[in-house]
Scaffold this active site. Structure first.
Site, PDB file in Angstrom:
ATOM      1  N   HIS A  66       0.835  -1.208   0.000  1.00 37.33           N
ATOM      2  CA  HIS A  66       0.000   0.000   0.000  1.00 37.33           C
ATOM      3  C   HIS A  66       0.870   1.259   0.000  1.00 37.33           C
ATOM      4  O   HIS A  66       0.564   2.252  -0.676  1.00 37.33           O
ATOM      5  CB  HIS A  66      -0.908  -0.041   1.228  1.00 37.33           C
ATOM      6  CG  HIS A  66      -1.729   1.187   1.426  1.00 37.33           C
ATOM      7  ND1 HIS A  66      -1.435   2.125   2.386  1.00 37.33           N
ATOM      8  CD2 HIS A  66      -2.846   1.634   0.793  1.00 37.33           C
ATOM      9  CE1 HIS A  66      -2.329   3.095   2.342  1.00 37.33           C
ATOM     10  NE2 HIS A  66      -3.194   2.822   1.390  1.00 37.33           N
ATOM     11  N   GLU A  69       2.080   1.906  -3.443  1.00 38.78           N
ATOM     12  CA  GLU A  69       1.013   2.493  -4.260  1.00 38.78           C
ATOM     13  C   GLU A  69       0.974   4.012  -4.082  1.00 38.78           C
ATOM     14  O   GLU A  69       0.881   4.767  -5.054  1.00 38.78           O
ATOM     15  CB  GLU A  69      -0.334   1.882  -3.871  1.00 38.78           C
ATOM     16  CG  GLU A  69      -1.533   2.495  -4.573  1.00 38.78           C
ATOM     17  CD  GLU A  69      -2.756   2.553  -3.682  1.00 38.78           C
ATOM     18  OE1 GLU A  69      -3.405   3.620  -3.640  1.00 38.78           O
ATOM     19  OE2 GLU A  69      -3.066   1.549  -3.012  1.00 38.78           O
ATOM     20  N   HIS A  70       1.051   4.467  -2.836  1.00 41.80           N
ATOM     21  CA  HIS A  70       1.051   5.909  -2.574  1.00 41.80           C
ATOM     22  C   HIS A  70       2.224   6.602  -3.253  1.00 41.80           C
ATOM     23  O   HIS A  70       2.064   7.649  -3.893  1.00 41.80           O
ATOM     24  CB  HIS A  70       1.138   6.157  -1.062  1.00 41.80           C
ATOM     25  CG  HIS A  70      -0.185   6.202  -0.380  1.00 41.80           C
ATOM     26  ND1 HIS A  70      -0.638   7.291   0.326  1.00 41.80           N
ATOM     27  CD2 HIS A  70      -1.176   5.278  -0.286  1.00 41.80           C
ATOM     28  CE1 HIS A  70      -1.838   7.049   0.825  1.00 41.80           C
ATOM     29  NE2 HIS A  70      -2.180   5.816   0.482  1.00 41.80           N
ATOM     30  N   GLU A 141      -4.203   8.147   7.600  1.00 44.13           N
ATOM     31  CA  GLU A 141      -5.176   7.245   6.974  1.00 44.13           C
ATOM     32  C   GLU A 141      -5.462   6.049   7.876  1.00 44.13           C
ATOM     33  O   GLU A 141      -6.614   5.653   8.066  1.00 44.13           O
ATOM     34  CB  GLU A 141      -4.635   6.779   5.620  1.00 44.13           C
ATOM     35  CG  GLU A 141      -5.576   5.887   4.844  1.00 44.13           C
ATOM     36  CD  GLU A 141      -5.000   5.470   3.496  1.00 44.13           C
ATOM     37  OE1 GLU A 141      -5.469   4.446   2.950  1.00 44.13           O
ATOM     38  OE2 GLU A 141      -4.084   6.156   2.995  1.00 44.13           O
TER      39      GLU A 141
END
Length: 429
Positions: A66, A69-70, A141
């Site tokens: 993840h 991905e950022h 997040e």
């Protein structure tokens, strides 16, 4: 390119494996104005223990897929979202248990947008400074999702079901694991999993497939990649039993949230068995719990559920589990009623008419899906990475017998494999 015809659903797919190993699938849809593209790597949150090219084992930090991905959207020249927007495209990305996808939708400038998609994903730019900056964003997040009752009840349930399998770990990781990630960690995972041979480009919409294929070939030929790696993914052996029978959390909610589900004891042997189990289980759940089922109507009329009540089945070669539930005024009663009904059907069988009605409904839903470029692209890649084919789902739906569904019910709805997750408002809320 190889031409793949599916006459029953009137689709023609074009496929080519490029010299660097990249799988390219193009699905022209004459008359469609929108084009939707996904560029996906077979790297998700569960792929955190691996050996590449026979070198030493790597145990990646939780949440690194993840995190990658950022970071992929940042380039020295600026934000890639702005580049897509200037070309009339809406871009996004997501990380799941088993893949990371980068995508865009647009009604024009296809060549520019496909080029941008390929180029930014194949050009990592990680520095100590930009990695540290991203940690704060991802921490926010993670903390935001900790306060989200729907996310908490969902992730708590998976965490209760599984004891060792990394599917139990939050896709975003933890604050502690994110803080420990370095740019070297990101490059290690990028170089291992973002090689073209581990990726798939899928484009669907109104375009000329020959022109687009030539664009992709030219783009890839202009780049140099390291030799294709050998990749061995390692998994911890998962006990058959659930880890915890019940987990509870307190959050400010107006109604309690209750999710429960069954953990499969046995892993499937191959991709064909996986694809069939997926179709059978979803058809079974829809037959017993769908809005047209007797049980759903009874629960709804008694206000034990709302129209947000739902269910799903999630599986791979290494795990499989159902999730059922939603908001309810009485979690204990909802759990009792649903599990009793499921286990009764596992003993006594299914209603033939209800089963056939549900089969027809699912076939209709499948055919409607083929009118959505977004759904086609995301579902095609999901099936392909698991060794299946989205465009063969119709045949599978037609083949499943009621006897096969009943056998699946007996295996899956095992009370010993049940786990429960509840988020309640607490006595003083």
């Amino acid at each position: 390119m190889q031409k793949l015809d599916y006459p029953r659903i009137k689709e023609t797919l074009y496929h080519e494996t490029l010299p660097n190993g990249l799988q390219v699938y193009l699905l022209p849809k004459p008359g469609f104005q929108k084009t939707y593209a996904t560029f996906t790597t077979k790297f998700g949150s569960v792929d955190n223990w691996f050996v590449a090219d026979g070198s030493k084992e790597v145990k990646a930090l939780d949440g690194i897929a993840h995190f990658l991905e950022h970071k992929m959207f940042e380039e020295p020249s600026g934000d890639i979202f702005a580049t897509f927007a200037s070309q009339g495209a809406a871009a996004n990305a997501f990380t799941s248990f088993d893949r990371t996808a980068y995508l865009f939708s647009a009604t024009g400038q296809l060549e520019e947008n496909v080029t941008t998609l390929l180029d930014f994903v194949q050009h990592p730019y990680f520095t100590d400074a930009n990695v540290d900056k991203e940690k704060g964003i991802i921490e926010q997040e993670i903390n935001m999702y900790k306060d989200n009752p729907d996310w908490r009840v969902y992730t708590n349930l998976i965490g209760a079901m599984y004891q060792k399998n990394s599917v139990r770990i939050d896709i975003a990781g933890s604050v502690e694991s994110i803080r420990a990630i370095t740019k070297e960690d990101l490059y290690t995972c990028y170089e291992t999993f973002y090689h073209p041979s581990n990726m798939l480009l899928f484009v669907v919409g109104g375009f000329d497939h020959k022109q687009l294929a030539e664009l992709v070939r030219s783009n890839q030929q202009s780049k140099t990649f390291a030799p294709q790696t050998t990749l061995e993914l390692k998994r911890e052996e998962e006990p058959a039993a659930v880890g915890e029978a019940k987990v509870e959390a307190i959050l400010p909610v107006s109604l309690p949230k209750c999710l429960f589900g069954y953990k499969d004891k046995q892993a499937v042997k191959d991709s064909m068995q996986l694809q069939r189990r997926d179709v059978v289980t979803k058809l079974l759940l829809d037959t017993l719990l769908g809005p047209s089922s007797r049980l759903y109507q009874e629960l709804y009329d008694e206000r034990l559920i709302s129209d947000g009540f739902g269910y799903e089945f999630n599986s791979s070669l290494h795990y499989g589990f159902s999730i059922i539930g939603g908001d309810t005024r009485d979690p204990d009663e909802l759990l009792r009623r649903v599990t009793a009904a499921l286990e009764q059907h596992a003993r006594d069988g299914l209603d033939q008419q209800a089963f056939e009605r549900t089969r027809r409904k699912r076939i209709g839903s499948y055919l409607r899906l083929l009118n959505s470029p977004e759904a086609i692209a995301n579902e095609f890649t999901r099936h392909k990475f698991r060794g299946g084919d989205l465009f063969e789902q119709l045949q599978l739906l037609e083949q499943v017998s009621i006897a096969e569904a009943e056998e699946r019910a007996r295996l899956h709805f095992d009370p010993q494999q049940l786990a429960i997750s509840i988020v309640s408002k607490g006595s003083d809320a």
